[in-house]
Structure formats: structure tokens, C-alpha cells
Scaffold this motif. Structure first.
Motif, mmCIF file in Angstrom:
data_model
loop_
_atom_site.group_PDB
_atom_site.id
_atom_site.type_symbol
_atom_site.label_atom_id
_atom_site.label_comp_id
_atom_site.label_asym_id
_atom_site.label_seq_id
_atom_site.Cartn_x
_atom_site.Cartn_y
_atom_site.Cartn_z
ATOM 1 N N ALA A 40 42.971 -11.971 26.321
ATOM 2 C CA ALA A 40 42.975 -10.559 26.707
ATOM 3 C C ALA A 40 41.552 -10.029 26.780
ATOM 4 O O ALA A 40 40.679 -10.445 26.017
ATOM 5 C CB ALA A 40 43.784 -9.745 25.699
ATOM 6 N N LYS A 41 41.338 -9.098 27.690
ATOM 7 C CA LYS A 41 40.025 -8.467 27.778
ATOM 8 C C LYS A 41 40.069 -6.988 27.398
ATOM 9 O O LYS A 41 39.050 -6.311 27.384
ATOM 10 C CB LYS A 41 39.452 -8.616 29.182
ATOM 11 N N ASN A 42 41.276 -6.508 27.094
ATOM 12 C CA ASN A 42 41.452 -5.103 26.729
ATOM 13 C C ASN A 42 42.090 -4.975 25.353
ATOM 14 O O ASN A 42 42.946 -5.779 24.979
ATOM 15 C CB ASN A 42 42.357 -4.395 27.748
ATOM 16 N N TRP A 56 38.702 4.444 14.366
ATOM 17 C CA TRP A 56 38.419 3.097 14.870
ATOM 18 C C TRP A 56 36.939 2.891 15.192
ATOM 19 O O TRP A 56 36.565 1.868 15.768
ATOM 20 C CB TRP A 56 39.252 2.822 16.122
ATOM 21 N N SER A 57 36.087 3.857 14.835
ATOM 22 C CA SER A 57 34.681 3.818 15.250
ATOM 23 C C SER A 57 33.893 2.665 14.635
ATOM 24 O O SER A 57 32.839 2.287 15.164
ATOM 25 C CB SER A 57 33.992 5.149 14.917
ATOM 26 N N GLU A 58 34.372 2.095 13.539
ATOM 27 C CA GLU A 58 33.690 0.946 12.935
ATOM 28 C C GLU A 58 34.117 -0.370 13.601
ATOM 29 O O GLU A 58 33.346 -1.331 13.651
ATOM 30 C CB GLU A 58 33.990 0.874 11.435
ATOM 31 N N VAL A 59 35.331 -0.400 14.114
ATOM 32 C CA VAL A 59 35.876 -1.616 14.732
ATOM 33 C C VAL A 59 35.451 -1.737 16.189
ATOM 34 O O VAL A 59 35.137 -2.837 16.674
ATOM 35 C CB VAL A 59 37.416 -1.629 14.613
ATOM 36 N N ILE A 60 35.436 -0.621 16.902
ATOM 37 C CA ILE A 60 35.186 -0.648 18.350
ATOM 38 C C ILE A 60 33.880 -1.345 18.728
ATOM 39 O O ILE A 60 33.883 -2.202 19.626
ATOM 40 C CB ILE A 60 35.261 0.775 18.930
ATOM 41 N N PRO A 61 32.738 -1.054 18.087
ATOM 42 C CA PRO A 61 31.500 -1.736 18.490
ATOM 43 C C PRO A 61 31.569 -3.251 18.316
ATOM 44 O O PRO A 61 30.967 -3.993 19.101
ATOM 45 C CB PRO A 61 30.438 -1.130 17.559
ATOM 46 N N LEU A 62 32.312 -3.713 17.321
ATOM 47 C CA LEU A 62 32.448 -5.152 17.090
ATOM 48 C C LEU A 62 33.249 -5.806 18.202
ATOM 49 O O LEU A 62 32.962 -6.939 18.606
ATOM 50 C CB LEU A 62 33.122 -5.394 15.737
ATOM 51 N N LYS A 66 31.870 -8.358 21.750
ATOM 52 C CA LYS A 66 32.501 -9.600 22.207
ATOM 53 C C LYS A 66 33.000 -9.499 23.643
ATOM 54 O O LYS A 66 33.712 -10.379 24.130
ATOM 55 C CB LYS A 66 33.668 -9.963 21.281
ATOM 56 N N GLY A 67 32.639 -8.410 24.314
ATOM 57 C CA GLY A 67 32.995 -8.256 25.717
ATOM 58 C C GLY A 67 34.349 -7.642 25.980
ATOM 59 O O GLY A 67 34.815 -7.640 27.130
ATOM 60 N N LEU A 68 34.986 -7.111 24.949
ATOM 61 C CA LEU A 68 36.305 -6.504 25.131
ATOM 62 C C LEU A 68 36.182 -5.032 25.510
ATOM 63 O O LEU A 68 35.286 -4.330 25.041
ATOM 64 C CB LEU A 68 37.131 -6.640 23.858
ATOM 65 N N ASN A 69 37.110 -4.583 26.330
ATOM 66 C CA ASN A 69 37.204 -3.175 26.691
ATOM 67 C C ASN A 69 38.132 -2.502 25.683
ATOM 68 O O ASN A 69 39.335 -2.769 25.665
ATOM 69 C CB ASN A 69 37.765 -3.041 28.117
ATOM 70 N N ALA A 70 37.581 -1.640 24.831
ATOM 71 C CA ALA A 70 38.362 -1.010 23.765
ATOM 72 C C ALA A 70 38.569 0.471 24.049
ATOM 73 O O ALA A 70 37.629 1.171 24.438
ATOM 74 C CB ALA A 70 37.663 -1.189 22.422
ATOM 75 N N THR A 71 39.806 0.934 23.847
ATOM 76 C CA THR A 71 40.142 2.336 24.044
ATOM 77 C C THR A 71 40.950 2.825 22.854
ATOM 78 O O THR A 71 41.942 2.202 22.479
ATOM 79 C CB THR A 71 40.979 2.546 25.323
ATOM 80 N N ALA A 72 40.528 3.959 22.274
ATOM 81 C CA ALA A 72 41.274 4.563 21.172
ATOM 82 C C ALA A 72 42.145 5.686 21.721
ATOM 83 O O ALA A 72 41.652 6.593 22.405
ATOM 84 C CB ALA A 72 40.318 5.105 20.114
ATOM 85 N N LEU A 255 40.600 -10.241 13.269
ATOM 86 C CA LEU A 255 42.048 -10.417 13.468
ATOM 87 C C LEU A 255 42.432 -10.025 14.898
ATOM 88 O O LEU A 255 43.224 -10.721 15.544
ATOM 89 C CB LEU A 255 42.826 -9.572 12.452
ATOM 90 N N ILE A 256 41.866 -8.934 15.376
ATOM 91 C CA ILE A 256 42.140 -8.490 16.744
ATOM 92 C C ILE A 256 41.635 -9.519 17.752
ATOM 93 O O ILE A 256 42.302 -9.803 18.756
ATOM 94 C CB ILE A 256 41.508 -7.108 16.999
ATOM 95 N N LEU A 257 40.476 -10.080 17.483
ATOM 96 C CA LEU A 257 39.929 -11.101 18.377
ATOM 97 C C LEU A 257 40.840 -12.318 18.459
ATOM 98 O O LEU A 257 41.002 -12.918 19.533
ATOM 99 C CB LEU A 257 38.531 -11.518 17.907
ATOM 100 N N LYS A 258 41.451 -12.691 17.340
ATOM 101 C CA LYS A 258 42.412 -13.799 17.360
ATOM 102 C C LYS A 258 43.600 -13.461 18.246
ATOM 103 O O LYS A 258 44.085 -14.303 19.020
ATOM 104 C CB LYS A 258 42.865 -14.128 15.939
ATOM 105 N N ALA A 259 44.089 -12.228 18.143
ATOM 106 C CA ALA A 259 45.215 -11.821 18.963
ATOM 107 C C ALA A 259 44.828 -11.753 20.451
ATOM 108 O O ALA A 259 45.693 -11.865 21.320
ATOM 109 C CB ALA A 259 45.725 -10.450 18.500
ATOM 110 N N ALA A 260 43.528 -11.591 20.713
ATOM 111 C CA ALA A 260 43.033 -11.553 22.082
ATOM 112 C C ALA A 260 42.693 -12.935 22.614
ATOM 113 O O ALA A 260 42.173 -13.068 23.723
ATOM 114 C CB ALA A 260 41.798 -10.641 22.165
ATOM 115 N N GLY A 261 42.964 -13.966 21.818
ATOM 116 C CA GLY A 261 42.701 -15.324 22.245
ATOM 117 C C GLY A 261 41.258 -15.742 22.119
ATOM 118 O O GLY A 261 40.815 -16.713 22.728
ATOM 119 N N GLN A 262 40.509 -15.006 21.274
ATOM 120 C CA GLN A 262 39.098 -15.326 21.081
ATOM 121 C C GLN A 262 38.799 -15.809 19.671
ATOM 122 O O GLN A 262 37.640 -15.960 19.296
ATOM 123 C CB GLN A 262 38.227 -14.102 21.396
ATOM 124 N N GLY A 263 39.828 -16.037 18.886
ATOM 125 C CA GLY A 263 39.616 -16.477 17.515
ATOM 126 C C GLY A 263 39.626 -17.983 17.371
ATOM 127 O O GLY A 263 40.008 -18.698 18.255
#
Length: 263
Positions: A40-42, A56-62, A66-72, A255-263
Motif C-alpha cells: 500500500a502507498k496510502n 497522529w502528528s508523531e506517527v505521520i512524519p515516520l 517511508k514514502g507513504l501518503n498519510a491522511t488524518a 506496525l502500520i508499515l507491516k500492514a502496508a507490506g513494507q515490514g
């Protein structure tokens, strides 16, 4: 004879290979064998009660690093259908596989909106995870009531968490100055929101991950473990308050990166 010998050797190698797979599977976390997801890229992130999208302001920059498009999502905290609709509008704007992430109450939203065609995986962070039509309040009452519940105050139909409970029971592992800022920006919720029930359970058809907060005083950690196990989620335990996404953002981002297939 040579053919028989080769056949025996091939069968033995096949048996050893199957045994190795079986042994390895016992080392994987609950649900991990089924956690095959498209890359996933989003990422769409949804906040729960006593908060707003800035939690989510601490998680979003991380994730962005990694190249993910993050939206809160700015959860309106009015009714469950309206909250789900807000998340669905954001999901509809995504241009491919999307990880849907929910904290706390917004696990209800993830469970309902997660069936959206753009959602490739679900992540629950110390979150509610009801089954379709389940009375979450009744489920929660089968476990000891967490301390934060007593700190909820209402002004008519509008609810919020009082300052003492917010600092002690919601954000207990954060520096007091930071916790007070979060207290100041909490978004009040409408009492009608608590009456909502999900009509579907996305975790029954989508791969799921769950972060249990072992020091949680807002949702009982044993209830979190029960819900994670029931959904067959790949589960981690984080020594954190209810706000692991702020006190340990690297852990939650990973954990989110793993769910995005990047873990």
C-alpha cells in the motif's frame, strides 16, 4: 533400485520441508500466516474520543519518511454513521491500496468503513473492534471497568474527559506539559455516538493488525487482547498508556508499515 532410492530421497526432502514450515508457523504471531497484503502507498488514520486528528502528528512524519501518503480524518464525533461517512470520503480520495488505522473508539469506524474497496489492511491501536451488530458496551462490561470511564463529564449531550482523568488515565505515560496540550485540544463527542453499532465487521474479510497497550487505563488491556485474538490479528503488546501512538510512535508506525507490506 536407483529410481527407488531417488524417490525415497525426494519424499524425505518434501517431508523435511513441510516439517520446517509447520515449525516456523508456530513462531508467528496470531493471524500472521494469513497476513498477505498488497503493498500500500496510502494510510488513512482515524482518531477516537477525547482527541482530534492531530493525535497522529508523531506517527505521520515516520510514515511520510517511508514514502507513504498519510491522511488524518477529522472525526466529527457526532454519530457513528456520520463518523463512518467522514472516513469513507477520505478513503474514496485514495488512489490505490490503503491501510486504514483506528485508535480507541475509532476502531468502530475502521470495523465499519474497512470494507471499502480501497482498504487493503486494517490496524487497530488500543481500539474497539466489535463484530457486526455487537453491543460493544455490553462486551466491555464483561471486563473490569477501566479508570478513565469515571472521568467522563457531560454538558448536556456533549461529553469530554476531565483534566485529572485525562492526565492520569488517558495520557499517563506522557510528560505532563504535553498531556495538557492534548487535553486542551480534545474534541468533545456527542452522547449519540456511543449508541451506534456496526453493521459489518471488516476484520472478517481484511487482514488485521492490533497494538495492545498493556498499561491502558481507558480500555481494559484484556479486552483488547480478546478482540485481537478473536479477529486473528497479528498482535503486538506495547508497554504504554492508551496513547501509544504518541508515547511510542516508532512502534506504531512500524506496525502500520507491516500492514502496508513494507515490514
Amino acid at each position: 533400485m536407483d529410481n527407488d532410492l531417488r524417490s525415497m530421497q525426494m519424499n524425505r526432502r518434501a517431508f523435511v520441508g513441510l516439517a520446517a514450515v509447520a515449525a516456523a508457523s508456530t513462531l508467528l504471531p496470531s493471524g500472521a500466516i494469513a497476513q498477505s497484503v498488497p503493498k500500500a502507498k496510502n494510510v488513512v488514520l482515524v482518531h477516537g474520543l477525547f482527541a482530534d486528528g492531530s493525535c497522529w502528528s508523531e506517527v505521520i512524519p515516520l510514515l511520510q519518511a517511508k514514502g507513504l501518503n498519510a491522511t488524518a480524518v477529522q472525526n466529527p464525533l457526532t454519530t457513528l454513521p456520520e463518523a463512518v461517512a467522514a472516513a469513507e470520503r477520505v478513503l474514496a480520495r485514495q488512489d490505490g491500496p490503503t491501510v486504514l488505522v483506528g485508535h480507541s473508539f475509532s476502531g468502530m469506524i475502521v470495523t465499519e468503513a474497512g470494507v471499502h474497496r480501497n482498504v487493503s489492511a486494517l490496524v487497530y491501536v488500543a481500539a474497539r473492534a466489535p463484530d457486526a451488530g455487537e453491543d460493544y458496551t455490553a462486551l466491555a462490561k464483561t471486563y473490569p471497568t477501566p479508570p478513565a470511564t469515571a472521568g467522563i463529564v457531560f454538558d448536556g449531550d456533549e461529553g469530554r474527559l476531565g483534566e485529572a482523568a485525562f492526565l492520569r488515565d488517558f495520557a499517563g505515560d506522557l510528560p505532563e506539559a504535553k498531556a495538557k496540550v492534548l487535553y486542551a485540544v480534545q474534541q468533545p463527542f456527542q452522547k449519540a455516538l456511543l449508541a451506534g453499532k456496526t453493521t459489518q465487521a471488516a476484520w472478517r474479510s481484511k487482514p488485521s493488525w492490533y497494538a495492545v497497550s498493556t498499561e491502558d487505563r481507558t480500555i481494559n488491556p484484556d479486552l483488547e487482547r480478546f478482540m485481537a485474538k478473536r479477529m486473528g490479528a497479528t498482535t503486538i503488546e506495547v508497554k504504554a498508556s492508551h496513547l501509544s501512538l504518541i508515547s511510542q510512535p516508532e512502534t506504531i508506525a512500524n506496525l502500520i508499515l507491516k500492514a502496508a507490506g513494507q515490514g
